[in-house]
Scaffold this motif. Structure first.
Motif, PDB file in Angstrom:
ATOM      1  N   ASN A  30      -0.043  -8.028  11.288  1.00 38.15           N
ATOM      2  CA  ASN A  30      -1.492  -8.113  11.192  1.00 38.15           C
ATOM      3  C   ASN A  30      -2.041  -6.810  10.611  1.00 38.15           C
ATOM      4  OD1 ASN A  30      -4.073  -9.222  11.499  1.00 38.15           O
ATOM      5  ND2 ASN A  30      -3.631  -9.956  13.564  1.00 38.15           N
ATOM      6  N   GLY A  31      -3.344  -6.757  10.398  1.00 42.72           N
ATOM      7  CA  GLY A  31      -3.963  -5.542   9.906  1.00 42.72           C
ATOM      8  C   GLY A  31      -3.506  -5.179   8.503  1.00 42.72           C
ATOM      9  N   VAL A  32      -3.736  -3.954   8.119  1.00 43.31           N
ATOM     10  CA  VAL A  32      -3.360  -3.471   6.791  1.00 43.31           C
ATOM     11  C   VAL A  32      -1.837  -3.507   6.653  1.00 43.31           C
ATOM     12  CG1 VAL A  32      -3.403  -1.474   5.245  1.00 43.31           C
ATOM     13  CG2 VAL A  32      -5.409  -2.018   6.659  1.00 43.31           C
ATOM     14  N   GLN A  33      -1.370  -4.050   5.537  1.00 45.42           N
ATOM     15  CA  GLN A  33       0.067  -4.193   5.301  1.00 45.42           C
ATOM     16  C   GLN A  33       0.436  -3.482   3.999  1.00 45.42           C
ATOM     17  OE1 GLN A  33       2.468  -5.891   7.377  1.00 45.42           O
ATOM     18  NE2 GLN A  33       0.746  -5.663   8.795  1.00 45.42           N
ATOM     19  N   LEU A  34       0.872  -2.264   4.115  1.00 45.34           N
ATOM     20  CA  LEU A  34       1.227  -1.463   2.945  1.00 45.34           C
ATOM     21  C   LEU A  34       2.679  -1.714   2.551  1.00 45.34           C
ATOM     22  CD1 LEU A  34      -0.396   1.889   4.127  1.00 45.34           C
ATOM     23  CD2 LEU A  34      -1.412   0.128   2.678  1.00 45.34           C
ATOM     24  N   GLN A  61      -1.690   1.726   7.930  1.00 44.40           N
ATOM     25  CA  GLN A  61      -0.775   0.621   8.211  1.00 44.40           C
ATOM     26  C   GLN A  61      -1.055   0.028   9.589  1.00 44.40           C
ATOM     27  OE1 GLN A  61       1.517  -0.894   6.405  1.00 44.40           O
ATOM     28  NE2 GLN A  61       2.475  -2.143   7.980  1.00 44.40           N
ATOM     29  N   GLY A  62      -1.255  -1.286   9.630  1.00 40.20           N
ATOM     30  CA  GLY A  62      -1.461  -1.986  10.888  1.00 40.20           C
ATOM     31  C   GLY A  62      -2.855  -1.905  11.454  1.00 40.20           C
ATOM     32  N   ALA A  63      -3.756  -1.191  10.799  1.00 39.36           N
ATOM     33  CA  ALA A  63      -5.126  -1.068  11.309  1.00 39.36           C
ATOM     34  C   ALA A  63      -5.921  -2.325  11.009  1.00 39.36           C
ATOM     35  CB  ALA A  63      -5.811   0.147  10.691  1.00 39.36           C
ATOM     36  N   GLY A  64      -6.818  -2.682  11.918  1.00 41.27           N
ATOM     37  CA  GLY A  64      -7.694  -3.816  11.684  1.00 41.27           C
ATOM     38  C   GLY A  64      -8.794  -3.460  10.708  1.00 41.27           C
ATOM     39  N   ASP A  65      -9.358  -4.492  10.056  1.00 41.93           N
ATOM     40  CA  ASP A  65     -10.475  -4.271   9.142  1.00 41.93           C
ATOM     41  C   ASP A  65     -11.258  -5.569   8.972  1.00 41.93           C
ATOM     42  OD1 ASP A  65      -8.984  -5.845   7.382  1.00 41.93           O
ATOM     43  OD2 ASP A  65      -8.371  -4.178   6.105  1.00 41.93           O
TER      44      ASP A  65
END
Length: 689
Positions: free
Chosen positions: A214-218, A254-258
C-alpha cells in the motif's frame, strides 16, 4: 467530436410496467432501491426481483452494465471457477449468444480464439460492448425490474436519513424513491457518502494495516519508462519547466499514505475492419504538446503504448493502458471521487480530450515515425459500438474512488491468505493490481509511481461485514462496489465479475433483512450463506492452490524451506512464478533495502563435505547481486548470487562445496541490491559417500 460523458436529463424505462416518466412528486416506494446501473447494480436488481421483492434500479446515465458494457470485454478473472450465481449466468448467456452463427457478421468464429481457452465451455469471457449491454437489458426485462435512467442523486440533500436509516433518496429532478433497504452499486459511492458512512480516498500507509504493497511504491518496473527520457521542455534545461503530465516535487516516502488515486482511462473498442472502422477523431482542445513526452520515448526506441490490444469477437479489441506512456491519464483524477457533478464532468471531458488526442497524435502527427503511424491507422473506433457517441465509450474506467471503512476492512493479508474472512459472500480471485498514480522527475529522468502487480495467490473469501457499514452509521444500506477494503486489496477485488457476485449477495442479504425485520448488520449469516449456495454462489475455494509448489520432503538431500527460516523484516509472500519450493516464496518488493534478512539453519547427519544450493524463481526483475553468507566449519564465506539467471539444478543454484561438522547456516540479505530479492529454500547435498 463532442461527447457527452455524463447523461443530462432523465428517461424512464420500466420492464415491469408501461414506460413512463419519473417526475417530482410523491416518492415511489419499493422494498429495495438500487442506485447505480453498473454490472453489480444489474445483478443486485435481478436477484432482488427473483426473491419476490419490489425493486427499482436507478442509473444516472443512459446505459446498463457499467464498464462491462463500456469496453472492458477482456474479463479480468483470476480463476473462472471462483465465479458463480448471476455473474456466471451472465457469461453463460454470452456463450449462448456467440454460439449462434449470426452473432459473427464480421468474422468466422473458427478464426477467433481470444480468452475462450476451453472450446466446449458454455461461457464466453471475451465479448463486444453492445452485446454485454443487450444481455444486461434482457436479464432486467425477464426479471421485470423497474429501471430508471438519466436520474442523478442530489449530492447535497438527496439522502434523507432518520434514526440511522435511509428513508428516501431524491434526484436532482426532484424524483424520489423510498425503500426498506438501499444498495449503493455505483463506482463513486455517492449514496454511501450521502448517508454519512465513513470512507477513504487515496492510499493508506502500509503501517495502517501492517501491509507492504500500500502507499507510495517506489522502484516498480511494471508500466515504467524502459529508457531514460528527458522531462524538461527544453531538453537538459530544468529552468525551462516540465513537460505536460509530469508533476513538480518528489513522490513521497516508500509506504507512506497519500491522497493519490490510481489512473483512469477509457477501454477502447477498436477494429481493423475497414467497413466497420471510424477514423480517430481530433478532439476540441487538442494540444500536441501533451504528447511530447511520448514522442521522446518513441524516438528513444520504445513503442509499446498500444501493447495491450486484446482481440474480441468480430475483429474488435479491448484496448487498455500499457507501458510508460499510454491511455492512463496519470495524476488527473485526484478530485474525482469526492467531486460534485461539475468537477467530475470536467475530469471526464479532460480524459476524453487526452485519450482521443493521444490516438489522433499517434495516427497523424508527422513527427511520429511513419511505421508507428501506419500501425495506429490500421485501427479505428467501431461504427456499431457506442453509436450514441460515434464509437467512444460512455463509461470512464473508474478503477477506484471512495472505499467504505466498515467493521471489517479487506486487506493485503486477505489476498495472500494470511487472514480469512469467515462471513464469506463471494470470492475474489485476481491479483493485487494498481495502476500508476503519479509521474515525477528523478535524477533528470521521468519516473512513474504506483503500479503494483502481485499475482499467484488462491481465491479468497470477501467478508459480508466489508459490504455493510457500521450499524451506528446506517442500518439499511449495503455497498457491494465501494466496499470496505484498503487500496491494495481493492485492486484485487475490483473486478467486474466480482461486482456482480457481490451485487447478488447484497440483494439476497437485503431481502433477508426485510424478512427478518432487522438491520442488515444483524441478519442470520448462516441463512444468508445457505441461500447464496442454493443460488450457486461460490463462497469457499476448494480447488487447487495457485501455482502449487514443490514438496520439500520429496526433494533429495536436506531441504530447509523459507517457512522454517529465521526472518527479520517484512518479507512479502508470493506464488506468482511457478517452480518454488513449499507453499510460497518470499521477496522484498524491491524495497526496504538493507533492512531484511533471512537465515536458514540446518544440522547435517554426519561430518563431511556437502554441496549447498539455493532455490529461487528467476526473472528479469530480480536482483543481480544478492549477498549470501554460508557458515561452515571453516567460518564465513561471502558470496553473490545473480537471481536473474536460471537456477539449473532443478530450480536450485549451487553455492559451492563446504565442510560441516554438525551445524551450518545460510544467510541472505537485501543490502545493496537493486531488484527483487527472492527467499525460497536451501538444499544441502552430501558429497562424501
Amino acid at each position: 467530436m463532442a461527447v457527452r460523458a455524463v447523461a443530462v436529463g432523465f428517461l424512464v424505462c420500466s420492464f415491469a410496467a408501461a414506460q413512463g416518466a419519473a417526475a417530482a412528486g410523491p416518492a415511489r416506494e419499493f422494498d429495495i432501491v438500487v442506485y447505480g446501473g453498473t454490472s453489480g447494480g444489474v445483478a443486485a436488481a435481478v436477484q432482488a426481483s427473483r426473491m419476490s421483492r419490489s425493486v427499482v434500479l436507478v442509473e444516472p446515465g443512459q446505459h446498463w452494465g457499467g464498464l462491462t458494457a463500456g469496453g472492458l470485454g477482456a474479463t479480468d478473472i483470476g480463476h473462472k471457477a471462483a465465479i458463480g450465481g448471476v455473474s456466471r449466468e451472465f457469461y453463460r448467456r454470452l456463450g449462448a449468444h456467440y454460439a449462434q452463427r449470426d452473432a459473427w457478421p464480421f468474422q468466422d468464429p473458427a478464426t477467433y480464439r481470444g480468452g475462450r481457452s476451453v472450446a466446449a465451455e458454455p461461457e464466453m469471457w471475451t465479448f463486444e460492448p453492445h452485446v454485454a449491454e443487450q444481455i444486461f437489458r434482457e436479464m432486467l426485462r425477464e426479471a421485470r425490474v423497474v429501471v430508471i435512467s438519466g436520474e442523478r442523486l442530489d449530492l447535497k440533500r438527496g439522502v434523507r436519513v432518520e434514526s440511522g436509516r435511509i428513508v428516501e433518496i431524491v434526484m436532482e429532478s426532484g424524483a424520489a424513491f423510498r425503500g426498506k433497504v438501499f444498495i449503493d452499486a455505483g463506482y463513486e459511492g455517492d449514496l454511501m457518502a450521502g448517508a454519512g458512512v465513513k470512507y477513504h480516498v487515496g492510499r493508506e500507509a502500509n503501517a495502517a494495516y501492517q501491509e507492504t504493497l500500500n502507499g507510495v511504491q517506489l522502484g516498480s518496473k511494471a508500466h515504467q519508462f524502459k529508457v531514460p527520457v528527458d522531462p524538461y521542455r527544453v531538453a537538459g534545461d530544468p529552468a525551462s519547466g516540465l513537460l505536460s503530465g509530469i508533476h513538480d516535487g518528489g513522490p513521497g516516502e516508500q509506504g507512506a499514505g497519500d491522497h493519490r488515486v490510481q489512473a483512469y482511462n477509457f477501454r477502447m473498442c477498436l477494429t481493423d475492419l475497414p467497413e466497420n472502422r471510424l477514423a480517430f477523431p481530433k478532439p476540441p482542445g487538442y494540444d500536441p504538446a501533451r504528447y511530447e513526452l511520448l514522442l521522446r520515448y518513441i524516438q528513444a526506441g520504445v513503442w509499446d503504448a498500444l501493447g495491450s490490444n486484446l482481440p474480441m469477437p468480430n475483429r474488435k479489441t479491448d484496448t487498455n493502458n500499457n507501458g510508460g506512456f499510454s491511455t492512463d491519464n496519470i495524476g488527473m483524477n485526484y478530485d474525482y471521487p469526492d467531486g460534485d457533478y461539475a468537477t467530475r464532468e470536467r475530469i471526464v471531458r479532460e480524459h476524453i480530450v487526452y485519450q482521443q488526442g493521444l490516438m489522433w497524435f499517434l495516427a497523424n502527427d508527422p513527427r511520429v515515425p511513419e511505421k508507428v503511424r501506419q500501425e495506429v491507422n490500421r485501427w479505428g473506433l467501431c461504427r456499431d459500438e457506442f453509436t450514441d457517441a460515434a464509437g467512444w465509450s460512455h463509461q470512464l474506467y473508474i478503477r477506484e474512488a471512495r472505499r467504505m471503512i466498515s467493521e471489517y476492512v479487506m486487506t493485503q493479508h486477505n489476498c495472500q491468505g494470511r487472514t480469512t474472512a469467515a462471513d464469506s459472500v463471494g470470492l475474489a480471485a485476481y491479483g493485487m493490481d494498481s495502476h500508476n498514480t503519479q509521474r515525477y522527475v528523478q535524477a533528470g529522468r521521468v519516473v512513474n509511481e504506483g503500479d503494483v502487480q502481485v499475482h499467484g495467490f488462491t481465491p479468497y473469501p470477501i467478508a459480508y461485514r466489508s459490504i455493510v457499514p457500521r450499524e451506528a452509521e446506517c442500518s439499511n444500506l449495503i455497498v457491494p462496489v465501494c466496499l470496505s477494503a484498503t487500496h491494495i486489496a481493492y485492486g484485487s477485488i475490483r473486478m467486474e465479475p466480482v461486482f456482480m457476485v457481490l451485487g447478488q449477495s447484497a440483494a439476497t442479504a437485503a431481502s433477508q433483512a426485510i424478512a427478518q425485520n432487522v438491520p442488515v448488520q444483524r441478519i442470520d449469516l448462516a441463512q444468508l450463506q445457505q441461500q447464496l449456495r442454493a443460488d450457486k454462489q461460490i463462497l469457499e475455494w476448494t480447488g487447487p492452490a495457485a501455482n502449487a509448489g514443490r514438496d520439500p520432503r520429496k526433494l533429495p538431500g536436506l531441504v530447509v524451506d523459507d517457512a522454517a527460516a529465521e526472518l527479520a523484516g517484512d518479507w512479502i509472500s508470493s506464488r506468482s512464478i511457478a517452480g518454488y519450493v513449499g507453499e510460497r516464496y518470499l521477496h522484498d518488493g524491491n524495497a526496504h533495502k538493507g533492512e531484511l534478512r533471512a537465515r536458514f539453519n540446518f544440522t547435517v547427519a554426519r561430518p563431511g563435505r556437502y554441496e549447498v544450493r539455493l532455490a529461487y524463481t528467476p526473472n528479469a526483475n530480480r536482483a543481480a547481486r544478492v549477498p549470501v553468507v554460508v557458515v561452515d566449519a571453516a567460518g564465513d564465506h561471502g558470496l553473490v548470487v545473480n537471481q536473474q539467471r536460471p537456477a539449473p539444478l532443478d530450480g536450485f543454484f549451487s553455492l559451492g562445496e563446504f565442510r560441516f561438522e554438525k551445524q551450518g547456516t545460510v544467510t541472505m540479505t537485501n543490502a545493496g541490491t537493486e531488484g527483487h530479492v527472492i527467499i525460497d529454500a536451501v538444499q544441502v547435498m552430501p558429497l562424501d559417500r
